[in-house]
Design a protein around this motif. Structure first.
Motif, PDB file in Angstrom:
ATOM      1  N   GLY A 297       0.786  -1.234   0.000  1.00 49.71           N
ATOM      2  CA  GLY A 297       0.000   0.000   0.000  1.00 49.71           C
ATOM      3  C   GLY A 297       0.811   1.272   0.000  1.00 49.71           C
ATOM      4  N   VAL A 298       2.131   1.165  -0.231  1.00 45.76           N
ATOM      5  CA  VAL A 298       2.964   2.372  -0.308  1.00 45.76           C
ATOM      6  C   VAL A 298       2.673   3.119  -1.603  1.00 45.76           C
ATOM      7  CG1 VAL A 298       5.325   3.265  -0.323  1.00 45.76           C
ATOM      8  CG2 VAL A 298       4.775   1.227   1.030  1.00 45.76           C
ATOM      9  N   ASP A 299       2.628   2.364  -2.708  1.00 41.39           N
ATOM     10  CA  ASP A 299       2.302   2.943  -4.012  1.00 41.39           C
ATOM     11  C   ASP A 299       0.873   2.534  -4.393  1.00 41.39           C
ATOM     12  OD1 ASP A 299       4.898   3.898  -4.145  1.00 41.39           O
ATOM     13  OD2 ASP A 299       5.632   2.155  -5.265  1.00 41.39           O
ATOM     14  N   PRO A 300       0.120   3.444  -4.992  1.00 47.16           N
ATOM     15  CA  PRO A 300      -1.263   3.111  -5.366  1.00 47.16           C
ATOM     16  C   PRO A 300      -1.306   2.106  -6.510  1.00 47.16           C
ATOM     17  CG  PRO A 300      -0.664   5.271  -6.226  1.00 47.16           C
ATOM     18  CD  PRO A 300       0.474   4.835  -5.362  1.00 47.16           C
ATOM     19  N   LYS A 301      -2.216   1.151  -6.419  1.00 48.63           N
ATOM     20  CA  LYS A 301      -2.388   0.211  -7.526  1.00 48.63           C
ATOM     21  C   LYS A 301      -3.524   0.695  -8.424  1.00 48.63           C
ATOM     22  CE  LYS A 301      -5.240  -3.153  -4.932  1.00 48.63           C
ATOM     23  NZ  LYS A 301      -5.179  -2.578  -3.572  1.00 48.63           N
ATOM     24  N   THR A 302      -3.377   0.463  -9.713  1.00 43.01           N
ATOM     25  CA  THR A 302      -4.416   0.877 -10.652  1.00 43.01           C
ATOM     26  C   THR A 302      -5.523  -0.165 -10.731  1.00 43.01           C
ATOM     27  OG1 THR A 302      -3.053  -0.029 -12.443  1.00 43.01           O
ATOM     28  CG2 THR A 302      -2.916   2.334 -12.040  1.00 43.01           C
ATOM     29  N   ARG A 303      -5.141  -1.434 -10.530  1.00 45.47           N
ATOM     30  CA  ARG A 303      -6.159  -2.471 -10.409  1.00 45.47           C
ATOM     31  C   ARG A 303      -5.505  -3.727  -9.829  1.00 45.47           C
ATOM     32  NH1 ARG A 303      -5.340  -3.067 -16.104  1.00 45.47           N
ATOM     33  NH2 ARG A 303      -4.818  -5.202 -16.704  1.00 45.47           N
ATOM     34  N   GLY A 304      -6.360  -4.687  -9.466  1.00 52.33           N
ATOM     35  CA  GLY A 304      -5.853  -5.932  -8.899  1.00 52.33           C
ATOM     36  C   GLY A 304      -6.481  -6.241  -7.558  1.00 52.33           C
ATOM     37  N   GLU A 305      -6.360  -7.494  -7.145  1.00 52.15           N
ATOM     38  CA  GLU A 305      -6.947  -7.946  -5.884  1.00 52.15           C
ATOM     39  C   GLU A 305      -5.886  -8.632  -5.034  1.00 52.15           C
ATOM     40  OE1 GLU A 305     -10.077 -10.605  -6.940  1.00 52.15           O
ATOM     41  OE2 GLU A 305     -11.248  -9.073  -8.012  1.00 52.15           O
ATOM     42  N   ILE A 306      -6.033  -8.490  -3.712  1.00 48.98           N
ATOM     43  CA  ILE A 306      -5.153  -9.153  -2.755  1.00 48.98           C
ATOM     44  C   ILE A 306      -6.023  -9.977  -1.811  1.00 48.98           C
ATOM     45  CG2 ILE A 306      -3.524  -8.805  -0.852  1.00 48.98           C
ATOM     46  CD1 ILE A 306      -2.605  -6.255  -2.325  1.00 48.98           C
ATOM     47  N   TRP A 307      -5.723 -11.278  -1.717  1.00 49.58           N
ATOM     48  CA  TRP A 307      -6.521 -12.189  -0.902  1.00 49.58           C
ATOM     49  C   TRP A 307      -5.663 -12.777   0.217  1.00 49.58           C
ATOM     50  CZ3 TRP A 307     -11.659 -14.087  -2.124  1.00 49.58           C
ATOM     51  CH2 TRP A 307     -12.249 -13.438  -3.226  1.00 49.58           C
ATOM     52  N   LEU A 308      -6.233 -12.835   1.408  1.00 45.76           N
ATOM     53  CA  LEU A 308      -5.547 -13.398   2.570  1.00 45.76           C
ATOM     54  C   LEU A 308      -6.474 -14.380   3.272  1.00 45.76           C
ATOM     55  CD1 LEU A 308      -2.971 -13.253   4.390  1.00 45.76           C
ATOM     56  CD2 LEU A 308      -4.150 -11.492   5.713  1.00 45.76           C
ATOM     57  N   ASP A 309      -6.001 -15.619   3.415  1.00 46.55           N
ATOM     58  CA  ASP A 309      -6.815 -16.669   4.054  1.00 46.55           C
ATOM     59  C   ASP A 309      -8.205 -16.785   3.433  1.00 46.55           C
ATOM     60  OD1 ASP A 309      -4.852 -17.567   5.891  1.00 46.55           O
ATOM     61  OD2 ASP A 309      -5.282 -15.865   7.203  1.00 46.55           O
TER      62      ASP A 309
END
Length: 498
Positions: A297-309
Motif C-alpha cells: 500500500g505504499v504505491d497506489p495500484k491501478t487495479r488488482g486484488e489481494i486475498w488473505l486466508d
C-alpha cells in the motif's frame, strides 16, 4: 601514505573502535572486512576526519594529526565514498563534483570551466556521463562513479570506499573494478570495505579483519581461505552458508490477482503457501521492489486484488496492510524502515502502539519492555541498551530492528526486500534462520534478492520478473542460475504464475 596506531573511539558506553592499527600504502588495495558492528565504517570516518578519535596517533604523509577535520583530510588528499551516497540530487554532476570548491569569475559561478574539468576527469576514467546532467536522474551505479570522479577532482591520493557495490549489478561492479585497477596503477592507495568476499578476492592485495571494534588478524588475501576469513569475521565456523529447513507445503495463505501499479507492475499473479519461502529474482529495474510496495500500500495500484486466508483485503495504505497481517521490511531500511533519530525502543514500539497501549491510550511500560526484550533476544540485536539511536547501529542490526517491530504482531505474511544487503555473512545466516523460523510457524514468507546464490539457497520456489512482469517460476532445488537468468532477461516472454 597513512599510518594509524592504537586508534580508539567510543559512543557513550559503546566502544566502536578499540586500539586499532592500520597502514595504507601507495599502489595497493587494502581490504577491510568484519561483521556488522565491527567498527569498519567508524575507523574509516576517523581516518577521513568525519569523527574525532578519542586516543591513538594518526600520521598522513609523515604529518601527525590530533584532530583531523574533513577539510584537512580533503586538502591532504584523503577522500571517502560513504556507503550512503552524499549527493545533492537537485544539482548537476559538475556542481556536485565542485561543491564547496566552486570555480568563479569574480562573484559569478564559472559553470563552463567546472563542466569542462568534470568532463575531462570523467573521460580519463572512461565514464560516460554528461557533467550537465542532474545527479538525481542518474541510477545509483552512475552516482557511485560521480563520487569517485569527485574524489579525483580534489586530487585524492588515498581513496576510501565503504561498501561501494551494495547497489550495483555484476556488469557495473566490473566497471568499478576497472576504475580501481586504473587508480591503483596511478599510485593511489585504496581502502575497500566489503562483506562480499568474492569481490575482495578479485580486487584486494592485503586484508584486515575486525570484530567488535577490535583487530583480529591481517595478511595477504591470496594466503587465506574463505573458511578462515569467515571464521575470523564471526568468531566461529559457519557450517552452512544457506541453512534450509524442510516443511510440508500447507494451505494457500496469500494470493495476488492481476496486480497493476505504475509501469513496472503489470498483471502480477502469484500465491504463497504455508511451509514455503518464495524468492523473487530478476535484474535491477525488473519491478520486484515496486511489486512489494504496491502490495503493502505504499504505491497506489491501478487495479488488482489481494486475498488473505480466502478473503479479499482492501489495501489503500500501509496501515491497511499492517492491520490485515501483511508486513514489509523495505529495501532502503534507513529511508523507509527506520526512524534513525529515535531509539531502538521507540522504533520497535511505534508500529505496535495498539498492542502496548491501554484503551485510554496510555503506554504500558511493562508491555513495551517485554516487546523490546523479546526482539533483542530473539534476533540477537547487538546493542548495550534499547535506548541507543537506531541510526547508530550497524547495517545488520538496523535490519534486525526493522524485522523485530513486525514479529510482535503475529503477522500472516512477511515480505523481505533485499534483507541482507550490506550485512555480513554471520548476520545473513541469522536473517535466513529467521525466515526459516517464520516458515516453520506457518507464516507466508516472500523475499526479493539480487543475490542469485541466496535466492536459490534459501527459497523453496523462485518467481522471476522481467520488465514489470512475471516471466517464469521454478523450484529452487531443480533449477540453476543460468535458467533463472534466462527468465530474467526474456523481455518478450511474459507468462503469468498462479
Amino acid at each position: 601514505m597513512l599510518k594509524a596506531v592504537n586508534l580508539t573511539k567510543k559512543f557513550d558506553d559503546l566502544v566502536a573502535v578499540d586500539h586499532i592499527n592500520a597502514e595504507i600504502k601507495s599502489g595497493s588495495v587494502f581490504g577491510l572486512t568484519g561483521t556488522n558492528g565491527a567498527g569498519k565504517s567508524t575507523l574509516m570516518k576517523i581516518l577521513s576526519g568525519v569523527y574525532t578519535k578519542d586516543s591513538g596517533t594518526m600520521t598522513i604523509f609523515g604529518t601527525e594529526y590530533d584532530n583531523l577535520t574533513p577539510k584537512q583530510a580533503q586538502d591532504v588528499g584523503v577522500a571517502i565514498i560513504h556507503q550512503e551516497l552524499n549527493m545533492c540530487r537537485h544539482l548537476s554532476v559538475a556542481e556536485n563534483m565542485f561543491l564547496g570548491r566552486e570555480k568563479v569569475n569574480g562573484i559569478v559561478l564559472n559553470d563552463r570551466e567546472m563542466e569542462a574539468e568534470a568532463a575531462k576527469i570523467l573521460g580519463d576514467l572512461k565514464i560516460d556521463i554528461d557533467p550537465r546532467q542532474t545527479v538525481g536522474d542518474l541510477p545509483v551505479s552512475k552516482q557511485q562513479m560521480v563520487e569517485i570522479a569527485k574524489a579525483l577532482s580534489i586530487h585524492a591520493k588515498i581513496l576510501i570506499m565503504d561498501e561501494p557495490t551494495s547497489s550495483l549489478t555484476a556488469k557495473e561492479i566490473e566497471e568499478l573494478f576497472r576504475i580501481i585497477r586504473q587508480l591503483k596503477a596511478d599510485g593511489c592507495g585504496i581502502v575497500y570495505i566489503s562483506h562480499r568476499l568474492e569481490e575482495l578476492k578479485a580486487i584486494v592485495d592485503r586484508v584486515t579483519i575486525m570484530r567488535d571494534g577490535q583487530y583480529i588478524t591481517d595478511g595477504n588475501f591470496a594466503d587465506m581461505t574463505m573458511e578462515q576469513i569467515i571464521a575470523n569475521m564471526v568468531g566461529r565456523e559457519i557450517k552452512e552458508q544457506f541453512p534450509r529447513v524442510s516443511c510440508p507445503k500447507g494451505k494457500k495463505i496469500f494470493e495476488v490477482k492481476n496486480l497493476n501499479a505504475g509501469h513496472l507492475v503489470r498483471d502480477i499473479n502469484f500465491s504463497l503457501y504455508e511451509g514455503e519461502i518464495v524468492g523473487f529474482a530478476g535484474l535491477m529495474g525488473a519491478g520486484r521492489t515496486e511489486t512489494t510496495r504496491a502490495i503493502f500500500g505504499v504505491d497506489p495500484k491501478t487495479r488488482g486484488e489481494i486475498w488473505l486466508d480466502g478473503k479479499e483485503v482492501k489495501i489503500t495504505c500501509p496501515m491497511d496492510a499492517i492491520k490485515a497481517g501483511i508486513v514489509l521490511a523495505p529495501e532502503d531500511r534507513k529511508k523507509d524502515g527506520l526512524c534513525t533519530k529515535l531509539s531502538i525502543r521507540h522504533n520497535l514500539a511505534l508500529p505496535n502502539l495498539d498492542l502496548i497501549c491501554s484503551k485510554l491510550g496510555v503506554i504500558s511500560s511493562k508491555k513495551e519492555d517485554d516487546l523490546c526484550e523479546k526482539a533483542v533476544k530473539d534476533l540477537l540485536i547487538k546493542t548495550p541498551t534499547v535506548e541507543v539511536n537506531a541510526g547508530n547501529l550497524s547495517g545488520g542490526n538496523q535490519q534486525k530492528v526493522v524485522v523485530g517491530k513486525w514479529l510482535a504482531r503475529n503477522s500472516r505474511v512477511v515480505i523481505f526486500d533485499e534483507p541482507t544487503r550490506g550485512i555480513d555473512v554471520g548476520a545473513k545466516v541469522e536473517i535466513y534462520n529467521l525466515m526459516n523460523q517464520l516458515k516453520k510457524q506457518g507464516i507466508a514468507v516472500m523475499f526479493v534478492s539480487s543475490e542469485m546464490p541466496e535466492v536459490l539457497g534459501i527459497a523453496d520456489r523462485v518467481i522471476v520478473m522481467c520488465d514489470g512482469k512475471i516471466t517464469g517460476e521454478v523450484m529452487a532445488k531443480e533449477t540453476s542460475q543460468n535458467e533463472v537468468l534466462k527468465f530474467a532477461t526474456e523481455f518478450e516472454k511474459k507468462q503469468q504464475v498462479s
